[in-house]
Structure formats: structure tokens, C-alpha cells
Enzyme design. Structure first.
Site, PDB file in Angstrom:
ATOM      1  N   THR A  45       0.814  -1.215   0.000  1.00 17.62           N
ATOM      2  CA  THR A  45       0.000   0.000   0.000  1.00 17.62           C
ATOM      3  C   THR A  45       0.851   1.270   0.000  1.00 17.62           C
ATOM      4  OG1 THR A  45      -0.175  -0.178   2.405  1.00 17.62           O
ATOM      5  CG2 THR A  45      -1.980  -1.088   1.100  1.00 17.62           C
ATOM      6  N   HIS A  50       8.480   1.366   6.894  1.00 13.30           N
ATOM      7  CA  HIS A  50       9.127   1.981   8.048  1.00 13.30           C
ATOM      8  C   HIS A  50       9.449   0.896   9.074  1.00 13.30           C
ATOM      9  CE1 HIS A  50       5.518   1.703  10.528  1.00 13.30           C
ATOM     10  NE2 HIS A  50       4.821   2.499   9.730  1.00 13.30           N
ATOM     11  N   LYS A  87      -9.060  -0.672  10.870  1.00 16.23           N
ATOM     12  CA  LYS A  87      -9.391   0.563  10.165  1.00 16.23           C
ATOM     13  C   LYS A  87     -10.802   1.047  10.496  1.00 16.23           C
ATOM     14  CE  LYS A  87      -5.454   0.734   8.156  1.00 16.23           C
ATOM     15  NZ  LYS A  87      -4.487   1.778   8.538  1.00 16.23           N
ATOM     16  N   ARG A  91     -10.054   1.617   3.107  1.00 13.19           N
ATOM     17  CA  ARG A  91      -8.800   2.091   2.547  1.00 13.19           C
ATOM     18  C   ARG A  91      -9.025   2.707   1.174  1.00 13.19           C
ATOM     19  NH1 ARG A  91      -3.922  -0.074   4.784  1.00 13.19           N
ATOM     20  NH2 ARG A  91      -4.282  -1.628   6.409  1.00 13.19           N
ATOM     21  N   GLN A 178      -7.178 -13.850   1.614  1.00 17.56           N
ATOM     22  CA  GLN A 178      -5.929 -14.104   2.331  1.00 17.56           C
ATOM     23  C   GLN A 178      -5.873 -15.546   2.816  1.00 17.56           C
ATOM     24  OE1 GLN A 178      -4.464 -11.121   5.064  1.00 17.56           O
ATOM     25  NE2 GLN A 178      -3.367 -12.656   6.269  1.00 17.56           N
ATOM     26  N   LYS A 239       0.941   1.603  16.880  1.00 11.76           N
ATOM     27  CA  LYS A 239       2.054   0.876  16.283  1.00 11.76           C
ATOM     28  C   LYS A 239       3.276   1.784  16.187  1.00 11.76           C
ATOM     29  CE  LYS A 239      -0.480  -2.347  13.325  1.00 11.76           C
ATOM     30  NZ  LYS A 239      -0.658  -2.788  11.918  1.00 11.76           N
ATOM     31  N   THR A 243       7.460   8.910  14.352  1.00 12.03           N
ATOM     32  CA  THR A 243       7.738   9.847  15.435  1.00 12.03           C
ATOM     33  C   THR A 243       7.009  11.149  15.116  1.00 12.03           C
ATOM     34  OG1 THR A 243       9.659  10.891  14.394  1.00 12.03           O
ATOM     35  CG2 THR A 243      10.049   8.849  15.607  1.00 12.03           C
TER      36      THR A 243
END
Length: 414
Positions: A45, A50, A87, A91, A178, A239, A243
């Protein structure tokens, strides 16, 4: 390649195994001395990852190093829907071209964690390759019949969407897709284990359950196990991976070595042990003793080790030296922010400057930081949030701003 039979104990000792559909079977498989095939799925996505995204990958690295075969599934098909887990709204839909672009970019990032060459190389697969020829009618007849809607709705995967009253039939299709990925990879690649973050537990368990139902229907034996790692969460339950200044990206072209290093340094104290467990091989007894003795020193060690692992020793040494320089020499190597002289004609409000340099996420937060004594200009704490920065405040065309003890920006006059 010889298989390391101590992997299961290692995962348990480091607290990396959180949930498992059959822990005894997993223990037996990992201690058998025979390699297994496993996979982890990612929906592309974004075009980068990160630090918070990478928790499963550093664990898969341990599997690969122990001699097991690792597959990485890129959700070229499932990304067209979007995982509803956690969510509150659907999305944003992505084009197939955007998804493919993201896959290509992420592949390069994954090389930081896994070996894609050699005898036991990791491999990337894309679920679009098997879903593109699977008609809707056939999928619903063969797979959809095994999913009970009441059971699906009871899963926490859909909790937030249900609370918002906006769950779509479109999103309901995500879990069966999935789940089928696991069945397909078991059949085509011999995968007997699906690994993922704890927020994927419902989807992973659904794959194991689907396999049991299909085995009952067609008589084929499918030995499949689902397992998760704990999420890396801040004390507020969010999560980790971002920062106040932004995401701690893995790609070097998205973040400087200094900002990466400092992003890790901002790890909440409660997360330090988990970060050591994930990204280093330090014995956990030593880690706990280090944290108990001096949490600041432990964080500095963690910063260096993770920066070295992700970006290399040269960047780690540079970032470490830069950070130490900020404390001892007044910030000569601090990250810079350029400002035009014209902007200072009538004075620059300090709250505006803090926001523009990203030392504060908003102007209101800048005011709060100033009122709390967290902001220093030229080494002096300021208390007046109506302060305006003038050209005369600059020395040798530069001005050092500081937030707390960790964040510095050198504003350079142009």
C-alpha cells in the site's frame, strides 16, 4: 544447509512468538532438523517500509538463517481491496499500476533483511498471479462456501469498520482471499507455516481453518500452522514506526542517517527490550540488565545497533558522531533548515518556525512545548510563545533550535 534445531527456543526466549494455532506442532517441526517452508504476506500500500513494518521480516531472517525456506507474498490482488484490520474507514483504492510500482520498490527494501541469493534464497510471490485467472463464480463456489458470515463478523478484524457502520461487502472478501493464499502456497510451494503480526491473527487463523474444511471435503491432507509475533506498540497502544517528525523509513533516500538514528532513540522506554529482541542477537539477560542499569545508555546502544543493521556501519558511525556533536559542540552537524532573509523582515513567529522545521507537528503543539519549557533557542530555554525570530538572532547565518534533549535543527539563513 544444516538446520538449526534451537530456533523454537530462541523465538520463545526472545518473546517473538505470540500466538500459534498449534504450538506443539510448530515446536516439533522446528526441532526435527528438517527445513520447512513458510511465508509472510504484505499488501504493497506504500512504496517503502518503516521500522514498524519490518518486525515480521527480522523474524523471517532468523528462520532463513536457521535453514528454512522463506517466501514473501506481495498482495497484488488483496491490495486492490485493502485489509480492513484496525481501520475505521475503507482504505483508499489503488490502481494496479500504483500497486506494481510499490511492489518493485519494496523488493529492494527487503534485501536489508533477507538474502535473495545463494543456496537458500528467499523468494517473492504475488497473489495477483493466481487470482487473475480465478473467476468470481468459481472462487465463491470453491472457497466462499466455507466462510460463515456470523463468524467473520465476530472477528476483531472488522470491529472498527462495524462500529463506524461502514463495512462493505467489498471488504468482506479480504479474509477469504488471504485465507486462500495459504492454501495455494501450501499446494504450490509446500508452505506449512504462515507468519505475521498479531493484528493479522484473524486472517491467518482463517487460512488454517479453511485448509481443515477443504481437507474434510476432498480428503487431501494439509498440515498447516499459523503463528504471529507481538506488535511493537507505544504505551498509548499505537504501532511503532513513526515519530513526531515522521516515519522512520528504511529506504536511505527517504530519511537521513541522523534522523533514522534519532527516530530509534525516541523509542519509548517500554519498547526498548522488544527492539533489542527483534533487531539484535544480544542475550536477553544481558539486555534486561543493561536496561535496568541505565536506560539512556541502553537506548544509545540500540540506536547504533539498529542503524548499523539497516543502513550500514558508515551511516551508524556518522549518525552517532553527529548526535554526540550536538551535545558537546553546539550542533555543527545538526540537520539544517533553510530560511530566506525576506521571511525575517517583520520577524518570524517562533511557533511558525517550529512547525515549518517539523520540530512541532502543529503550531498549537509548538505553543504547548514552549509553555512546558521544552524549546531552546541558541541554548536558552524560551517561555514566550509570541516571540519573533529576527535576523539579528542569527550568528554566522545560523540559529540552533532544540526540543527537549534529543531533537535539534540548525536554521540557516539564505
Amino acid at each position: 544447509m544444516k538446520v538449526d534445531t534451537n530456533l523454537f527456543n530462541q523465538l520463545k526466549e526472545r518473546g517473538l512468538l505470540y500466538q500459534c494455532t498449534d504450538e506443539e506442532a510448530l515446536k516439533k517441526a522446528l526441532e526435527s532438523g528438517k527445513p520447512i517452508a513458510l511465508y509472510e504476506g504484505t499488501d504493497p500500500t506504500a512504496d517503502s517500509l518503516h521500522i514498524g513494518h519490518c518486525v515480521p521480516y527480522v523474524i523471517l531472517r532468523r528462520f532463513q538463517q536457521a535453514g528454512h525456506k522463506v517466501y514473501l507474498l506481495m498482495g497484488g490482488a488483496t491490495a486492490c481491496i485493502g485489509d480492513p484490520s484496525g481501520k475505521s474507514e475503507m482504505r483508499k483504492l489503488m490502481t494496479k499500476e500504483q500497486i506494481q510500482h510499490n511492489i518493485d520498490k519494496i523488493k529492494d527494501t527487503l534485501k536489508v533483511f533477507l538474502d535473495f541469493e545463494g543456496e537458500n534464497k528467499a523468494e517473492i510471490v504475488n497473489n495477483y498471479d493466481w487470482f487473475k485467472t480465478f473467476s468470481y463464480i468459481d472462487f465463491m463456489r470453491e472457497i466462499g462456501q466455507h466462510f460463515n458470515v456470523n463468524e467473520m463478523l465476530s472477528s476483531e478484524i472488522y470491529d472498527n469498520r462495524l462500529k463506524e457502520g461502514g463495512l462493505t461487502f467489498f471488504e468482506m472478501g479480504y479474509m477469504p482471499m488471504q485465507a486462500y493464499d495459504f492454501v495455494h502456497l501450501n499446494s504450490e510451494k509446500g508452505c506449512t507455516l504462515e507468519w505475521g503480526g498479531a493484528d493479522q491473527w484473524g486472517n491467518i487463523a482463517a487460512g488454517v481453518k479453511l485448509a481443515r474444511k477443504l481437507s474434510f471435503a476432498d480428503g487431501k491432507e494439509r498440515n498447516m500452522i499459523g503463528a504471529t509475533n507481538p506488535l511493537l506498540l507505544t504505551p498509548e497502544g499505537k504501532k511503532m514506526g513513526k515519530t513526531e517528525k515522521g516515519a522512520i523509513w528504511i529506504d536511505k533516500d527517504k530519511i537521513s542517517a541522523y534522523d533514522f538514528y534519532q527516530g530509534i532513540y525516541q523509542t519509548p522506554d517500554a519498547c526498548v527490550e522488544m527492539m533489542f529482541a527483534l533487531f539484535t542477537d544480544e542475550p536477553m539477560e544481558k539486555v534486561r540488565a543493561m536496561i535496568k542499569e541505565d536506560i539512556v545508555k541502553a537506548k544509545k546502544t540500540l540506536c547504533y545497533e539498529i542503524t548499523c543493521f539497516v543502513r550500514g556501519k558508515e551511516d551508524a558511525d556518522k549518525a552517532k558522531a553527529m548526535s554526540e556533536n550536538l551535545f558537546t559542540q553546539g550542533g555543527d552537524d545538526a540537520p539544517t533548515f533553510e530560511i530566506l532573509r525576506e521571511e525575517l523582515k517583520d520577524g518570524k513567529p517562533i511557533c511558525d518556525l517550529l512547525f515549518e522545521t517539523k520540530l512541532a507537528p502543529s503550531k498549537s503543539e509548538a505553543r504547548r512545548l514552549i509553555q512546558g519549557g521544552a524549546i531552546s533557542v541558541k541554548g536558552e530555554k524560551i517561555e514566550d510563545f509570541s516571540l519573533k525570530i529576527q535576523e539579528t538572532d542569527f550568528e554566522n547565518n545560523s540559529l540552533l533550535l532544540k526540543k527537549g534533549k534529543k531533537n535539534f535543527i540548525k536554521v540557516v539563513l539564505k
